[in-house]
Design a protein around this motif. Structure first.
Motif, mmCIF file in Angstrom:
data_model
loop_
_atom_site.group_PDB
_atom_site.id
_atom_site.type_symbol
_atom_site.label_atom_id
_atom_site.label_comp_id
_atom_site.label_asym_id
_atom_site.label_seq_id
_atom_site.Cartn_x
_atom_site.Cartn_y
_atom_site.Cartn_z
ATOM 1 N N ASP A 271 46.250 52.234 52.852
ATOM 2 C CA ASP A 271 45.423 53.275 52.226
ATOM 3 C C ASP A 271 44.044 53.455 52.860
ATOM 4 N N SER A 272 43.774 52.809 53.995
ATOM 5 C CA SER A 272 42.461 52.989 54.634
ATOM 6 C C SER A 272 42.285 54.431 55.101
ATOM 7 N N TYR A 273 43.397 55.123 55.340
ATOM 8 C CA TYR A 273 43.297 56.512 55.795
ATOM 9 C C TYR A 273 42.601 57.387 54.762
ATOM 10 N N LYS A 274 42.753 57.066 53.486
ATOM 11 C CA LYS A 274 42.080 57.841 52.432
ATOM 12 C C LYS A 274 40.560 57.645 52.526
ATOM 13 N N PHE A 275 40.162 56.417 52.746
ATOM 14 C CA PHE A 275 38.744 56.071 52.911
ATOM 15 C C PHE A 275 38.180 56.781 54.140
ATOM 16 N N ILE A 276 38.883 56.675 55.261
ATOM 17 C CA ILE A 276 38.467 57.312 56.522
ATOM 18 C C ILE A 276 38.315 58.813 56.325
ATOM 19 N N ASN A 277 39.292 59.428 55.690
ATOM 20 C CA ASN A 277 39.271 60.872 55.445
ATOM 21 C C ASN A 277 38.035 61.268 54.634
ATOM 22 N N GLY A 278 37.755 60.535 53.578
ATOM 23 C CA GLY A 278 36.614 60.841 52.718
ATOM 24 C C GLY A 278 35.278 60.711 53.437
ATOM 25 N N ILE A 279 35.120 59.637 54.199
ATOM 26 C CA ILE A 279 33.868 59.413 54.934
ATOM 27 C C ILE A 279 33.681 60.484 56.007
ATOM 28 N N LEU A 280 34.747 60.789 56.735
ATOM 29 C CA LEU A 280 34.631 61.775 57.813
ATOM 30 C C LEU A 280 34.433 63.191 57.287
ATOM 31 N N ASP A 281 34.999 63.503 56.125
ATOM 32 C CA ASP A 281 34.739 64.819 55.510
ATOM 33 C C ASP A 281 33.238 64.997 55.270
ATOM 34 N N LYS A 282 32.615 63.971 54.718
ATOM 35 C CA LYS A 282 31.175 64.032 54.434
ATOM 36 C C LYS A 282 30.354 64.034 55.716
ATOM 37 N N THR A 283 30.781 63.255 56.687
ATOM 38 C CA THR A 283 30.073 63.197 57.970
ATOM 39 C C THR A 283 30.168 64.544 58.687
ATOM 40 N N ALA A 284 31.342 65.160 58.643
ATOM 41 C CA ALA A 284 31.524 66.479 59.267
ATOM 42 C C ALA A 284 30.635 67.518 58.596
ATOM 43 N N ALA A 285 30.505 67.437 57.281
ATOM 44 C CA ALA A 285 29.645 68.387 56.553
ATOM 45 C C ALA A 285 28.180 68.261 57.010
ATOM 46 N N ASP A 286 27.773 67.051 57.390
ATOM 47 C CA ASP A 286 26.416 66.832 57.902
ATOM 48 C C ASP A 286 26.278 67.293 59.352
ATOM 49 N N LEU A 287 27.199 66.836 60.204
ATOM 50 C CA LEU A 287 27.077 67.073 61.643
ATOM 51 C C LEU A 287 27.546 68.459 62.083
ATOM 52 N N ARG A 288 28.464 69.036 61.317
ATOM 53 C CA ARG A 288 29.035 70.331 61.696
ATOM 54 C C ARG A 288 28.938 71.317 60.537
ATOM 55 N N ALA A 289 27.781 71.367 59.916
ATOM 56 C CA ALA A 289 27.594 72.169 58.700
ATOM 57 C C ALA A 289 28.047 73.616 58.870
ATOM 58 N N THR A 290 27.694 74.246 59.968
ATOM 59 C CA THR A 290 28.052 75.648 60.192
ATOM 60 C C THR A 290 29.562 75.817 60.304
ATOM 61 N N GLU A 291 30.189 74.935 61.056
ATOM 62 C CA GLU A 291 31.651 74.995 61.249
ATOM 63 C C GLU A 291 32.381 74.757 59.927
ATOM 64 N N VAL A 292 31.942 73.759 59.176
ATOM 65 C CA VAL A 292 32.566 73.445 57.884
ATOM 66 C C VAL A 292 32.392 74.599 56.910
ATOM 67 N N ALA A 293 31.183 75.166 56.863
ATOM 68 C CA ALA A 293 30.913 76.295 55.960
ATOM 69 C C ALA A 293 31.769 77.496 56.324
ATOM 70 N N ALA A 294 31.905 77.784 57.606
ATOM 71 C CA ALA A 294 32.706 78.927 58.060
ATOM 72 C C ALA A 294 34.178 78.714 57.701
ATOM 73 N N ASP A 295 34.600 77.463 57.727
ATOM 74 C CA ASP A 295 35.994 77.142 57.417
ATOM 75 C C ASP A 295 36.298 77.324 55.932
ATOM 76 N N LYS A 296 35.305 77.191 55.091
ATOM 77 C CA LYS A 296 35.511 77.267 53.641
ATOM 78 C C LYS A 296 35.547 78.718 53.136
ATOM 79 N N LYS A 297 35.183 79.670 53.997
ATOM 80 C CA LYS A 297 35.157 81.073 53.578
ATOM 81 C C LYS A 297 36.545 81.661 53.521
#
Length: 146
Positions: free
Chosen positions: A120-146
């Protein structure tokens, strides 16, 4: 060589293992890289990407760890070695390889966590990287949510 998704996947696979070895054994990056190039069939691997991930993570270790550490629910030394290697590598990619979509970075890390990480470490990895991506790639993540 034309860079394929499969060649990049193999590069990540080997880079994660090499980073694991680096943090566990403390051997030099050049020695580890030479061993991987000798011991593995790198013919269908994006070796430039492998080199970039391995050396880039080590060179920017403080910045890379600083990108995901705020999202951890435990101390850095409480991470298992596979998860630590994956978070370092993936955060480096999110930070420096904007040619790779953030979803690809996360999906590849999750796949490697399923293969090599603790249950189940993949769940942890997924959660951390989702948040990290929102910080480092805010524009890309925001565009993806539209």
């Amino acid at each position: 060589m034309t860079v394929t998704a499969s060649a990049r996947r193999k590069a990540r696979h080997y880079a994660m293992q090499a980073l694991y070895q680096w943090q566990m054994a403390g051997a030099s990056l050049n020695t580890i890289e030479a061993e991987f190039r000798t011991d593995n069939d790198m013919g269908k691997t994006d070796v430039d990407y492998f080199h970039d991930l391995l050396h880039g993570v080590a060179k920017e270790l403080d910045e890379v760890e600083g990108a995901f550490e705020p999202h951890l629910d435990r101390a850095m030394d409480g991470l298992d070695p596979v998860s630590r290697a994956l978070l370092r590598m993936s955060s480096y990619e999110l930070k420096n390889r904007i040619d790779v979509p953030y979803k690809v970075v996360i999906n590849e890390a999750v796949a490697l966590a399923k293969k090599f990480g603790p249950t189940d470490s993949y769940k942890f990895i997924n959660g951390i990287l989702d948040k990290t991506a929102a910080d480092l790639r805010a524009t890309e993540v925001a565009a993806d949510k539209k």
